[in-house]
Write an enzyme that holds these catalytic residues in place. Structure first.
Site, PDB file in Angstrom:
ATOM      1  N   CYS A  12     -20.128 -37.969  51.210  1.00 12.73           N
ATOM      2  CA  CYS A  12     -21.173 -37.956  52.231  1.00 12.73           C
ATOM      3  C   CYS A  12     -21.541 -36.512  52.538  1.00 12.73           C
ATOM      4  CB  CYS A  12     -20.709 -38.668  53.499  1.00 12.73           C
ATOM      5  SG  CYS A  12     -19.356 -37.823  54.338  1.00 12.73           S
ATOM      6  N   CYS A  21     -18.823 -34.574  54.394  1.00 20.88           N
ATOM      7  CA  CYS A  21     -17.749 -34.147  53.501  1.00 20.88           C
ATOM      8  C   CYS A  21     -18.185 -32.922  52.690  1.00 20.88           C
ATOM      9  CB  CYS A  21     -17.371 -35.266  52.538  1.00 20.88           C
ATOM     10  SG  CYS A  21     -16.881 -36.801  53.330  1.00 20.88           S
ATOM     11  N   CYS A  61     -31.689 -31.651  16.332  1.00 20.35           N
ATOM     12  CA  CYS A  61     -32.698 -30.701  16.801  1.00 20.35           C
ATOM     13  C   CYS A  61     -32.562 -30.555  18.317  1.00 20.35           C
ATOM     14  CB  CYS A  61     -34.106 -31.153  16.428  1.00 20.35           C
ATOM     15  SG  CYS A  61     -34.659 -32.611  17.335  1.00 20.35           S
ATOM     16  N   CYS A 121     -33.662 -33.606  20.305  1.00 19.56           N
ATOM     17  CA  CYS A 121     -32.657 -34.669  20.344  1.00 19.56           C
ATOM     18  C   CYS A 121     -31.575 -34.336  21.355  1.00 19.56           C
ATOM     19  CB  CYS A 121     -32.004 -34.836  18.969  1.00 19.56           C
ATOM     20  SG  CYS A 121     -33.168 -35.052  17.599  1.00 19.56           S
ATOM     21  N   ASP A 180      -7.887   2.330  14.716  1.00 17.46           N
ATOM     22  CA  ASP A 180      -6.531   2.791  14.965  1.00 17.46           C
ATOM     23  C   ASP A 180      -5.936   3.261  13.640  1.00 17.46           C
ATOM     24  OD1 ASP A 180      -4.205   3.036  16.758  1.00 17.46           O
ATOM     25  OD2 ASP A 180      -3.330   1.575  15.380  1.00 17.46           O
TER      26      ASP A 180
END
Length: 876
Positions: free
Chosen positions: A64, A67, A133, A136, A523
């Site tokens: 609600c 809430c 696609c 879709c 590194d």
């Protein structure tokens, strides 16, 4: 149970029943959310929330407005929270927040503190091959959005998959499947079928429609008798008219069905638009145009599905690398079981020519093993007892018994496949731009089509047939499929191709960023060099022996995790030197180690460490009576107390000039010896650096915690002229950040405003010790990641094999991918713009719009993207 946080907290997020993802792209499970148009703001400071994340949770009791307000007020008390969107109608809470200021766990705590339980969620991937696609995908998304309990979804048309997060207390797996299939797209369970698209029912109906269309053209234009069949509502039905309508009905059945689903989902997609076009053309007595549109668009859809199937083939081939069954030895007998049933610790039998089904360690047998499916290395490696092997590798000869170290779902190959499948999740900047553009493009062109079709006839009395046809043409042009699919299909093609060559790229955004990089930091140890260190020199001082020096050094270094320490320990063991009792061990970051040996404090580390302890390294005694000559080329000088060495100006520089790393050993009061350790430069390092420069990488830098002389010696061998030495881990991070800032500034200054690139720096390291520097770089690249979970999880790109030559390949592939994407996007937009401009003036027909603008461009961008599969490391 699932959910997820993109920054490595997947399990915690799963337990919390949420989907926590960085807010940077469109909605999707475990996918960034595009907040480009509505930047979240921290309510406590009114400052924008940068690099925000999104928390999604199911809160069933929040049903609600009261809430919702209570939950919202509780959540807003947290620092770093942006927008709070409680949705009581669905019991869902969506919160954007700054992950540097708060966490998903804290938000969940606030919700539960307000008196509302957060439900656990499940995330599942569904195979939907016919969703090929963006149109879709939009229809599927609309259907899923109406299912109560579905919290999030991520449609991936390039791979034909949908990832859905839902609350099992309010929605079931069946509800999700039904929602997808009610949108007109079949969910394939288990193994996907491989039936050719040209044997499908749609292909058959399209063929029938094409024959009927051709028959209508023959009747109407080639002098064949064209009798009147009947009259309906004052309209004369001739033979050609009937043939055209039947052709539209046969070929357009799938179009109309999908258009109906789109209408129910209130989705303005290509199926709805084409359905409106076909029905409208028949309604205004344009049967030829209706039939032409239905047949050509159906052919276009079939060709698009065929091209997408080809693009997906490389991914399915990757999945086929792991066998479905394994031969397991249990209780002295062999039995064949499903690979999913192989448990950690099981002994798996692999015979010549078979693929290894799981990751493990060889416990019996010897064989050459082809690891190219994982590392991309074409040369087989010899595997014997104690060696690691990976699922998907091929035993070429001999017989192996392998003890399983990871379940099938946790193997290195499984992780690679999972990350490749997720390639569409992390969208690049280009994809986000295209998505935003499409949101405006389609409505604008559809509006223009409506105005074109009805405006002139109503306002100027122009012929309805002429202007309706022009409007219908614009309706076809309004489909954005070609340029929307142009980027994801390129990303999937590029990332899958890279995976097959031993390079794991973790998303389209990383692929794009790598293509913009113009500086690389490497590194030294384990990257430019092999990392296989060995002791080359031991110089004993102050009356000690070489064994004494090694005994102290090995005892100190045994608890160190540094490769130099490992090399010293291995050398001492090879000479049979015994350890001393060690206590109070301490690692001195960037300097060395200290510990108590038999109650006396000892140190091992860089010369600078002993200078800080107060030693005079310019005058270090060798032996009190002067009777010792050290080595063949290091001669001690005489002094009143015997002989001495000048470590600062003679011994250390000489060793370092040879590319050796110097470690001093001693107590707080006396220097006991010098140990020199050397690494081997990778044979391919010099060629790799040259190829990187040929690829346009202008700045190549070597970073190392080693001393300046050793670093310069290694750098000169491989052709690097910019070196940062004596770096602590945090100093490496600072250098990488400085390089990134400079690179991005140079990129902006060097290019025109409308064509600026991002620039950036790639950091290449082992992915474990260099993790902070990799994280600070634009793109972090980990070497030798096969079998190393940390490297695969932390790096943006992982070179699965211990092969530096994959680095130029990575740069070449990423740059070509960016060029392909740009070509696809701008050519699609250009063609659409020309067609849209010509349609209102009658210069473009429906045939042109379908064949060129839709079918032609979709095939062109897909075919162009598939060229990325042809990029090979050997081509560099």
């Amino acid at each position: 149970m699932n959910g997820g946080h993109e920054h490595g907290h997947d399990e915690e997020a799963a337990e919390n029943g949420c989907d926590c993802t960085p807010a940077a792209a469109s909605d999707g499970a475990d996918e960034p959310v595009d907040d480009s148009t509505d930047e979240p703001v921290d309510d406590s400071t009114d400052e924008p929330v940068d690099d925000g994340a999104t928390y999604r949770a199911s809160v069933p009791a929040m049903d609600c407005a009261s809430c919702a307000n209570k939950v919202e007020r509780s959540v807003r008390t947290l620092q770093g929270v942006g927008s709070v969107d409680p949705r009581p109608a669905t019991g869902t809470l969506v919160v954007t927040y700054d992950p540097d200021a708060t966490t998903a766990e804290a938000i969940r705590g606030q919700v539960e503190g307000a008196g509302y339980d957060v439900a656990d969620t499940e995330t599942e991937t569904f195979s939907v091959p016919s969703m090929d696609c963006p149109s879709c995908a939009g229809t599927v998304e609309s259907a899923l959005s109406r299912i109560e309990g579905v919290l999030d979804y991520d449609t991936r048309p390039a791979s034909g998959r949908v990832v859905v997060t839902y609350d099992p207390g309010r929605a079931t797996r069946g509800d999700v499947v039904a929602g997808i299939e009610n949108a007109g797209y079949e969910v394939v369970e288990g193994e996907e079928t491989t039936e050719s698209v040209w044997r499908s029912r749609r292909a058959l109906k399209t063929g029938v429609g094409a024959v009927l269309l051709l028959a209508g053209v023959v009747v109407e234009y080639l002098g064949v008798p064209n009798p009147t069949l009947t009259a309906v509502l004052g309209r004369t039905i001739t033979l050609d008219w009937a043939l055209y309508v039947l052709a539209a009905a046969a070929a357009g059945q799938a179009i109309l069905r999908n258009g109906w689903y789109s209408a129910k989902a209130r989705s303005l997609d290509i199926d709805f638009l084409m359905s409106a076009g076909v029905i409208g053309a028949v309604a205004v007595d344009l049967p030829f145009e209706a039939a032409t549109l239905a047949v050509l668009f159906s052919v276009s859809e079939l060709l698009e599905r065929y091209s997408m199937d080809r693009a997906r083939t490389s991914m399915s081939e990757l999945m086929d690398l792991s066998p479905d069954t394994a031969t397991v030895r249990r209780d002295g007998a062999e039995e064949t079981v499903a690979v999913e049933d192989v448990a950690v610790g099981d002994r798996v039998v692999v015979r010549p020519g078979e693929r290894i089904p799981v990751d493990g360690v060889v416990v019996e047998g010897t064989s050459a093993v082809d690891e190219s499916p994982i590392t991309g290395e074409s040369v087989p490696v010899d595997a014997t007892a104690g060696d690691e092997v990976y699922a998907g590798s091929i035993v070429e000869e001999g017989y192996l018994e392998v003890e399983t170290t990871a379940s099938a779902g946790e193997s290195t190959l499984a992780k690679v496949i999972d990350l490749v499948e997720d390639a569409e999740r992390d969208k690049s900047d280009r994809e986000r731009f295209i998505d935003r553009f499409a949101n405006y493009y389609t409505p604008a062109v559809v509006g223009l089509a409506v105005v074109t079709a009805v405006g002139p006839p109503l306002l100027l009395g122009a012929p309805l047939e002429t202007w309706f046809t022009r409007g219908l043409t614009l309706l076809v042009v309004s489909c954005p499929c070609a340029f929307v699919i142009s980027t994801p299909v390129s990303v999937v093609s590029g990332i899958t191709s890279a995976a097959r060559n031993g390079v794991l790229i973790k998303g389209g955004d990383r692929l794009e960023a790598m293509g913009e990089v113009d500086a690389i930091a490497l590194d030294k140890t384990g990257t430019i060099t092999t990392g296989d260190l060995g002791v080359t020199d031991v110089v004993a001082l102050n009356g000690t022996s070489e064994d004494d020096v090694l005994r102290c050094a090995a005892s100190l270094e045994r608890r160190s995790e540094h490769p130099i320490g490992t090399a010293i320990v291995e050398h001492a063991e090879a000479r049979g030197v015994e350890d001393r009792e060690v206590a109070e061990f301490e690692s001195i970051t960037g300097e060395g180690v200290r510990a108590d040996l038999d109650g006396v404090t000892h140190y091992a580390g860089k010369p600078a460490l002993f200078e800080d302890l107060g030693f005079d390294l310019e005058h270090t005694h060798v032996e009190a009576d002067g009777g010792l000559t050290v080595g063949d080329d290091i001669e001690p000088a005489a002094c009143d107390h015997g002989t001495y060495l000048d470590l600062v100006n003679d011994v250390v520089p000489r060793l370092q000039a040879e590319g050796k790393t110097v470690v001093l050993v001693g107590t707080e009061d006396e220097l006991e010896g010098v140990i020199a350790v050397a690494d081997t430069v990778r044979p391919e390092a010099e060629r790799t650096i040259a190829r990187l420069r040929d690829r346009g990488i202008d700045r190549i830098v070597m970073l190392t915690g080693d001393n300046e002389r050793t670093a310069q010696a290694i750098a000169s061998q491989v052709g690097i002229d910019e070196v940062y030495a004596d770096l602590l881990p945090e100093e490496k991070v600072e250098v990488v950040r400085e390089m990134a800032e400079r690179s991005e500034a140079d990129a902006d200054d060097a290019r025109l405003p409308w064509n600026r690139g991002a620039g950036g720096v790639a950091m290449v390291g082992d992915g474990v010790n260099d993790a902070p520097a990799l994280a600070a770089a634009t793109v972090g690249v980990a070497m030798g990641a096969a079998g190393t979970d940390t490297a695969i999880e932390t790096a943006d790109v992982a070179l699965m094999g211990d092969d530096l030559t994959r680095l130029p390949y990575l740069v070449a592939l990423a740059r070509r991918a960016n060029r392909v994407i740009e070509t696809n996007v701008w050519s699609s937009l250009g063609v659409k713009a020309v067609l849209a401009a010509g349609a209102p003036f009658g210069l473009v027909s429906v045939v042109h719009a379908v064949v060129i603008g839709d079918m032609g461009m979709s095939l062109a961008v897909t075919g162009n993207a598939m060229r990325l599969a042809n990029v090979r490391p050997d081509d560099e």
